[in-house]
Design a protein around this motif. Structure first.
Motif, PDB file in Angstrom:
ATOM      1  N   ILE A 100       1.290  -1.107  -0.309  1.00  0.00           N
ATOM      2  CA  ILE A 100      -0.219   0.141  -0.326  1.00  0.00           C
ATOM      3  C   ILE A 100       0.493   1.498   0.077  1.00  0.00           C
ATOM      4  CG2 ILE A 100      -1.975   1.262   1.129  1.00  0.00           C
ATOM      5  CD1 ILE A 100      -2.494  -1.164   2.222  1.00  0.00           C
ATOM      6  N   TYR A 101       0.914   2.333  -1.151  1.00  0.00           N
ATOM      7  CA  TYR A 101       1.377   3.172  -0.868  1.00  0.00           C
ATOM      8  C   TYR A 101      -0.072   4.733  -0.943  1.00  0.00           C
ATOM      9  CZ  TYR A 101       5.740   1.393  -2.562  1.00  0.00           C
ATOM     10  OH  TYR A 101       7.157   0.835  -2.624  1.00  0.00           O
ATOM     11  N   SER A 102       0.567   5.019   0.370  1.00  0.00           N
ATOM     12  CA  SER A 102      -0.069   6.644   0.492  1.00  0.00           C
ATOM     13  C   SER A 102       1.057   7.479   0.692  1.00  0.00           C
ATOM     14  CB  SER A 102      -1.054   5.998   1.842  1.00  0.00           C
ATOM     15  OG  SER A 102      -1.437   7.249   1.984  1.00  0.00           O
ATOM     16  N   ASN A 103       0.368   8.977   1.141  1.00  0.00           N
ATOM     17  CA  ASN A 103       0.883  10.176   1.263  1.00  0.00           C
ATOM     18  C   ASN A 103       0.622  10.063   2.241  1.00  0.00           C
ATOM     19  OD1 ASN A 103      -1.982  10.402   0.689  1.00  0.00           O
ATOM     20  ND2 ASN A 103      -1.550  13.049   0.077  1.00  0.00           N
ATOM     21  N   SER A 104      -0.363   9.680   3.378  1.00  0.00           N
ATOM     22  CA  SER A 104      -0.949   9.784   5.017  1.00  0.00           C
ATOM     23  C   SER A 104       0.063   8.488   5.955  1.00  0.00           C
ATOM     24  CB  SER A 104      -2.165   9.062   4.782  1.00  0.00           C
ATOM     25  OG  SER A 104      -2.926   9.457   6.070  1.00  0.00           O
ATOM     26  N   PRO A 105       0.274   9.691   6.629  1.00  0.00           N
ATOM     27  CA  PRO A 105       1.228   8.907   7.551  1.00  0.00           C
ATOM     28  C   PRO A 105      -0.191   7.882   8.804  1.00  0.00           C
ATOM     29  CG  PRO A 105       2.207  10.658   7.804  1.00  0.00           C
ATOM     30  CD  PRO A 105       1.015  10.715   7.094  1.00  0.00           C
ATOM     31  N   ASP A 106      -0.671   8.056   8.346  1.00  0.00           N
ATOM     32  CA  ASP A 106      -1.881   7.523   9.347  1.00  0.00           C
ATOM     33  C   ASP A 106      -2.591   5.918   9.073  1.00  0.00           C
ATOM     34  OD1 ASP A 106      -2.873   9.530  11.526  1.00  0.00           O
ATOM     35  OD2 ASP A 106      -3.025  10.678   9.286  1.00  0.00           O
ATOM     36  N   ILE A 107      -2.451   5.827   7.748  1.00  0.00           N
ATOM     37  CA  ILE A 107      -2.709   4.818   6.433  1.00  0.00           C
ATOM     38  C   ILE A 107      -1.636   3.709   6.807  1.00  0.00           C
ATOM     39  CG2 ILE A 107      -2.040   3.959   4.708  1.00  0.00           C
ATOM     40  CD1 ILE A 107      -5.430   5.132   5.036  1.00  0.00           C
ATOM     41  N   HIS A 108      -0.500   4.431   7.076  1.00  0.00           N
ATOM     42  CA  HIS A 108       0.950   2.825   8.275  1.00  0.00           C
ATOM     43  C   HIS A 108       0.636   3.192   8.982  1.00  0.00           C
ATOM     44  CE1 HIS A 108       5.088   1.652   8.200  1.00  0.00           C
ATOM     45  NE2 HIS A 108       5.371   2.603   9.475  1.00  0.00           N
TER      46      HIS A 108
END
Length: 131
Positions: free
Chosen positions: A77-85
């Protein structure tokens, strides 16, 4: 998929410009991750990876008689949201045990693994709420 990406990337640019969250997911071993346009998109949109396993999110076999077995399917999963990680990074397989055995991700199991588990969906929603 190429047509879908040609529409996704401009929309994702607009989302980023406006401070929105971008989340992009495929199986970890998907050959699309190696495409130059995908690598460029990840770099341009400043997306960061999180690797998880389906078994830790409740992904189970659909084979008759094997429904008690988990499917380890690795996702990227690639995201610009640290919350996702922050919400998802802990969902990796801790290994085989008497309570945690794997079935193969092929055939109908592979087809059914295209759907997200309820736990996966709840985690993503929790991350969006945090954001």
């Amino acid at each position: 998929m190429i047509q879908l990406l040609s529409r996704f990337i401009p929309i994702a640019r607009t989302v980023k410009r406006n401070g929105g969250v971008i989340v992009f997911e495929w199986p970890l071993n998907c050959t699309y991750w190696k495409r130059p346009d995908i690598m460029s998109m990840i770099s341009e949109l400043e997306l960061h990876p999180t690797h998880i396993h389906g078994c830790s999110l409740g992904l189970k076999s659909t084979r008759r008689g094997f429904e008690h077995l988990f499917i380890k399917k690795p996702w990227a999963i690639y995201s610009n949201s640290p919350d996702i990680h922050n919400v998802l990074h802990e969902y990796t397989c801790l290994g085989i045990s008497t309570e945690h055995q794997h079935d193969q991700c092929r055939g109908n199991n592979a087809k059914q693994s295209e759907r997200y588990t309820a736990l996966f969906a709840r985690c993503v929603h929790r991350a969006f709420r945090r954001h």
